[in-house]
Design a protein around this motif. Sequence first.
Motif, PDB file in Angstrom:
ATOM      1  N   MET A  37      -1.115  -7.934  17.617  1.00 14.82           N
ATOM      2  CA  MET A  37      -1.018  -7.082  16.284  1.00 14.82           C
ATOM      3  C   MET A  37      -0.332  -8.354  15.235  1.00 14.82           C
ATOM      4  O   MET A  37       0.517  -8.926  15.552  1.00 14.82           O
ATOM      5  CB  MET A  37       0.027  -5.936  16.452  1.00 14.82           C
ATOM      6  N   MET A  38      -0.882  -8.209  14.173  1.00 11.64           N
ATOM      7  CA  MET A  38      -0.286  -9.073  13.153  1.00 11.64           C
ATOM      8  C   MET A  38       1.051  -8.698  12.602  1.00 11.64           C
ATOM      9  O   MET A  38       1.443  -7.576  12.680  1.00 11.64           O
ATOM     10  CB  MET A  38      -1.258  -9.119  11.839  1.00 11.64           C
ATOM     11  N   MET A  39       2.043  -9.519  12.216  1.00  8.01           N
ATOM     12  CA  MET A  39       3.388  -9.448  11.769  1.00  8.01           C
ATOM     13  C   MET A  39       3.007  -9.033  10.111  1.00  8.01           C
ATOM     14  O   MET A  39       2.354  -9.469   9.493  1.00  8.01           O
ATOM     15  CB  MET A  39       4.085 -10.574  11.800  1.00  8.01           C
ATOM     16  N   ARG A  40       3.996  -7.696   9.857  1.00  7.40           N
ATOM     17  CA  ARG A  40       4.013  -7.482   8.482  1.00  7.40           C
ATOM     18  C   ARG A  40       4.748  -8.459   7.333  1.00  7.40           C
ATOM     19  O   ARG A  40       5.723  -9.159   8.088  1.00  7.40           O
ATOM     20  CB  ARG A  40       4.640  -6.445   8.430  1.00  7.40           C
ATOM     21  N   ILE A  86      18.844  -9.306  13.895  1.00  6.28           N
ATOM     22  CA  ILE A  86      17.338  -9.337  14.556  1.00  6.28           C
ATOM     23  C   ILE A  86      17.141  -8.048  15.122  1.00  6.28           C
ATOM     24  O   ILE A  86      16.048  -7.528  14.894  1.00  6.28           O
ATOM     25  CB  ILE A  86      17.299 -10.715  15.447  1.00  6.28           C
ATOM     26  N   ASN A  87      18.082  -7.686  15.789  1.00  2.00           N
ATOM     27  CA  ASN A  87      17.987  -6.301  16.392  1.00  2.00           C
ATOM     28  C   ASN A  87      17.593  -5.173  15.366  1.00  2.00           C
ATOM     29  O   ASN A  87      16.884  -4.427  15.607  1.00  2.00           O
ATOM     30  CB  ASN A  87      19.131  -5.818  17.578  1.00  2.00           C
ATOM     31  N   LYS A  92      14.342  -1.236  12.283  1.00  2.00           N
ATOM     32  CA  LYS A  92      14.080  -0.714  11.081  1.00  2.00           C
ATOM     33  C   LYS A  92      12.564  -0.852  10.850  1.00  2.00           C
ATOM     34  O   LYS A  92      11.930   0.051  10.186  1.00  2.00           O
ATOM     35  CB  LYS A  92      14.845  -1.407  10.056  1.00  2.00           C
ATOM     36  N   SER A  93      11.863  -1.842  11.339  1.00  2.00           N
ATOM     37  CA  SER A  93      10.561  -2.359  11.179  1.00  2.00           C
ATOM     38  C   SER A  93       9.516  -1.555  12.151  1.00  2.00           C
ATOM     39  O   SER A  93       8.348  -1.616  12.078  1.00  2.00           O
ATOM     40  CB  SER A  93      10.158  -3.642  11.050  1.00  2.00           C
TER      41      SER A  93
END
Length: 170
Positions: free
Chosen positions: A1-4, A60-61, A66-67
Amino acid sequence: MMMRNDILIYFDLITSIKTTKEKDDLSSEIEDLLVSIFKASGQSFDDILKTIRIDTAEKINDAFRKSGLDSKNKEQIRNFLLTLIHLLTKFKIIRVTLAIEPTQQTIGNIHNWISANLGQEYILDIETDPEVLGGAIIVFKGEYRDFTIKKNIETVFLAKKGQKFYALSN
């Protein structure tokens, strides 16, 4: 999966950086995390995050939460961290020389002013030099500006010296 490529994922991490030292410290932590992720077998990302500063680990957490990123997916973690390192290279630097080591509050005030007037992409490279006496030397976009007390004193002395020389020569 690609990072947004959604910059908002990184917003809290990026906007917390005010100085080149903070950027370098965060870069070092991220690089350590990247190494730890692939060295650690069976260790959770949460456990690996305990090896860095608490505030960085919390940000980071929060970004993962959130994402909707999966903190168990090493590829997503890797992409997140690599993108973060890339974003850290995008900062523009304003060099500031001060007479004394500024407090965190002073750094925050200067950075807040810069962010409000120039944008979030600027960070400070702060040096101290007691010879400036007070005020600041600022180097920005290749331009040098001296707003120090030392310069003002030197200007006054040169003017006074010039006046005495003029008076003596008449």
